[in-house]
Motif scaffolding. Structure first.
Motif, PDB file in Angstrom:
ATOM      1  N   LEU A   1       0.837  -1.190   0.000  1.00 45.61           N
ATOM      2  CA  LEU A   1       0.000   0.000   0.000  1.00 45.61           C
ATOM      3  C   LEU A   1       0.878   1.249   0.000  1.00 45.61           C
ATOM      4  N   LEU A   2       0.682   2.086  -1.008  1.00 48.22           N
ATOM      5  CA  LEU A   2       1.346   3.386  -1.104  1.00 48.22           C
ATOM      6  C   LEU A   2       0.418   4.403  -0.455  1.00 48.22           C
ATOM      7  N   LEU A   3       0.784   4.898   0.718  1.00 49.17           N
ATOM      8  CA  LEU A   3      -0.101   5.742   1.523  1.00 49.17           C
ATOM      9  C   LEU A   3       0.237   7.208   1.314  1.00 49.17           C
ATOM     10  N   LEU A   4      -0.759   7.991   0.905  1.00 49.30           N
ATOM     11  CA  LEU A   4      -0.549   9.381   0.505  1.00 49.30           C
ATOM     12  C   LEU A   4      -1.440  10.295   1.342  1.00 49.30           C
ATOM     13  N   HIS A   5      -0.806  11.036   2.242  1.00 46.91           N
ATOM     14  CA  HIS A   5      -1.521  11.856   3.218  1.00 46.91           C
ATOM     15  C   HIS A   5      -2.164  13.090   2.585  1.00 46.91           C
ATOM     16  N   GLY A   6      -3.047  13.726   3.345  1.00 43.40           N
ATOM     17  CA  GLY A   6      -3.679  14.959   2.923  1.00 43.40           C
ATOM     18  C   GLY A   6      -2.836  16.173   3.270  1.00 43.40           C
ATOM     19  N   THR A   7      -3.329  17.354   2.910  1.00 44.19           N
ATOM     20  CA  THR A   7      -2.615  18.604   3.178  1.00 44.19           C
ATOM     21  C   THR A   7      -2.317  18.756   4.668  1.00 44.19           C
ATOM     22  N   GLY A   8      -1.049  19.086   4.958  1.00 41.16           N
ATOM     23  CA  GLY A   8      -0.629  19.261   6.336  1.00 41.16           C
ATOM     24  C   GLY A   8      -0.309  17.970   7.047  1.00 41.16           C
ATOM     25  N   GLY A   9      -0.345  16.871   6.324  1.00 40.62           N
ATOM     26  CA  GLY A   9      -0.110  15.569   6.928  1.00 40.62           C
ATOM     27  C   GLY A   9       1.359  15.173   6.923  1.00 40.62           C
TER      28      GLY A   9
ATOM     29  N   ALA B   1       5.015   4.920   2.759  1.00 45.24           N
ATOM     30  CA  ALA B   1       4.344   6.189   3.049  1.00 45.24           C
ATOM     31  C   ALA B   1       5.314   7.351   2.871  1.00 45.24           C
ATOM     32  N   PRO B   2       5.308   7.984   1.703  1.00 45.13           N
ATOM     33  CA  PRO B   2       6.181   9.139   1.472  1.00 45.13           C
ATOM     34  C   PRO B   2       5.581  10.427   2.028  1.00 45.13           C
ATOM     35  N   ALA B   3       6.421  11.444   2.082  1.00 40.87           N
ATOM     36  CA  ALA B   3       6.009  12.774   2.539  1.00 40.87           C
ATOM     37  C   ALA B   3       5.805  13.688   1.337  1.00 40.87           C
ATOM     38  N   GLY B   4       4.732  14.462   1.363  1.00 40.31           N
ATOM     39  CA  GLY B   4       4.506  15.436   0.304  1.00 40.31           C
ATOM     40  C   GLY B   4       5.654  16.428   0.233  1.00 40.31           C
ATOM     41  N   PRO B   5       6.198  16.702  -0.962  1.00 39.41           N
ATOM     42  CA  PRO B   5       7.409  17.518  -1.101  1.00 39.41           C
ATOM     43  C   PRO B   5       7.176  19.019  -1.177  1.00 39.41           C
ATOM     44  N   VAL B   6       5.914  19.451  -1.223  1.00 38.74           N
ATOM     45  CA  VAL B   6       5.603  20.875  -1.388  1.00 38.74           C
ATOM     46  C   VAL B   6       5.146  21.440  -0.045  1.00 38.74           C
TER      47      VAL B   6
ATOM     48  N   ARG C   1       2.229  19.317   1.178  1.00 34.12           N
ATOM     49  CA  ARG C   1       1.293  18.965   0.115  1.00 34.12           C
ATOM     50  C   ARG C   1       2.042  18.216  -0.974  1.00 34.12           C
ATOM     51  N   TRP C   2       1.257  17.686  -1.928  1.00 33.66           N
ATOM     52  CA  TRP C   2       1.858  16.946  -3.040  1.00 33.66           C
ATOM     53  C   TRP C   2       2.106  17.815  -4.263  1.00 33.66           C
ATOM     54  N   PHE C   3       1.393  18.935  -4.360  1.00 37.67           N
ATOM     55  CA  PHE C   3       1.604  19.858  -5.480  1.00 37.67           C
ATOM     56  C   PHE C   3       1.084  21.230  -5.074  1.00 37.67           C
ATOM     57  N   ARG C   4       1.493  22.242  -5.829  1.00 36.32           N
ATOM     58  CA  ARG C   4       1.070  23.609  -5.521  1.00 36.32           C
ATOM     59  C   ARG C   4      -0.375  23.843  -5.959  1.00 36.32           C
TER      60      ARG C   4
ATOM     61  N   GLU D   1       0.472  22.557 -14.112  1.00 42.57           N
ATOM     62  CA  GLU D   1       1.825  22.179 -14.519  1.00 42.57           C
ATOM     63  C   GLU D   1       2.553  21.492 -13.374  1.00 42.57           C
ATOM     64  N   ASP D   2       2.369  22.004 -12.160  1.00 41.91           N
ATOM     65  CA  ASP D   2       3.019  21.390 -11.012  1.00 41.91           C
ATOM     66  C   ASP D   2       2.414  20.029 -10.695  1.00 41.91           C
ATOM     67  N   VAL D   3       1.103  19.872 -10.909  1.00 39.24           N
ATOM     68  CA  VAL D   3       0.478  18.558 -10.707  1.00 39.24           C
ATOM     69  C   VAL D   3       1.172  17.509 -11.572  1.00 39.24           C
ATOM     70  N   VAL D   4       1.378  17.826 -12.841  1.00 38.82           N
ATOM     71  CA  VAL D   4       2.016  16.872 -13.751  1.00 38.82           C
ATOM     72  C   VAL D   4       3.453  16.590 -13.312  1.00 38.82           C
TER      73      VAL D   4
END
Length: 206
Positions: A16-24, A44-49, A56-59, A69-72
């Protein structure tokens, strides 16, 4: 490579690749992962933004307005992380399922849409459509997605969620949807439905 936590599990169970929400943080969804699949390895990686200190995962440009563009770019970053982690932790050949909530579900959806080499299955809690309308999406036959959304979610409006599932289906994805009467959350009933979806896919040899 992204900062992350990795907990080994049964090689016969899905990773399972676990992806947290904003501020997580990477540890936020470990309990959810254990509930969904108790014997699974958890990545479980950490969002880089950083948005005012919140991971977060993107701006985004405003609430609900994504920097497409940042999402991609970030979807490709996460996909490359998954491929690298597969090598590092000897996961090649093992089933991998992305599990995301909110911003984590949005990046999981983006990776599933853009990089089927990295993610072929995803459980999306409170996701919305993450891409620009003109973004090219390949044929995704063989991809499976479970999508849970609240009928009264102000942060992931149902029309956007339905737009996402419609595009997934047009590109050949097998989509299972679950709707609940609440807002921006993971309900116990949605968790039970997601676990059943995971189990069914396992029994079917996914």
């Amino acid at each position: 490579m992204l900062d992350h936590k990795y907990l080994e599990g049964d090689p016969e169970a899905p990773v399972l690749l676990l992806l947290h929400g904003t501020g997580g943080a990477p540890g936020d969804l470990l309990g959810l992962g254990r509930d969904l699949s108790p014997s699974s390895a958890l990545l479980a990686p950490a969002g880089p933004v950083s948005e005012h200190g919140a991971a977060r995962w993107f701006r985004r440009l405003a609430e609900g307005v994504f920097d497409h563009e940042d999402v991609v770019a970030r979807a490709n970053q996460l996909a490359d992380f998954v491929l690298t982690a597969r090598k590092r932790y000897d996961l090649d050949g093992r089933r991998l399922v992305a599990v995301g909530f909110s911003n984590g579900a949005n990046i999981a959806a983006a990776v599933a849409l853009l990089r089927p080499d990295a993610v072929r299955e995803a459980v999306l809690f409170a996701a919305m459509f993450p891409l620009a309308e003109n973004t090219p999406v390949p044929d995704l036959t063989g991809t499976r997605v479970f999508a849970s959304n609240g009928e009264h979610d102000p942060m992931a409006p149902l029309p956007s969620a339905e737009h996402l599932t419609a595009l997934l289906r047009r590109r050949g994805v097998e989509v299972t949807t679950y709707r609940h009467g609440g807002g921006h959350l993971i309900t116990p009933e949605a968790e039970v439905a997601a676990k059943a979806w995971l189990t069914r896919a396992t029994m079917n040899g996914a």
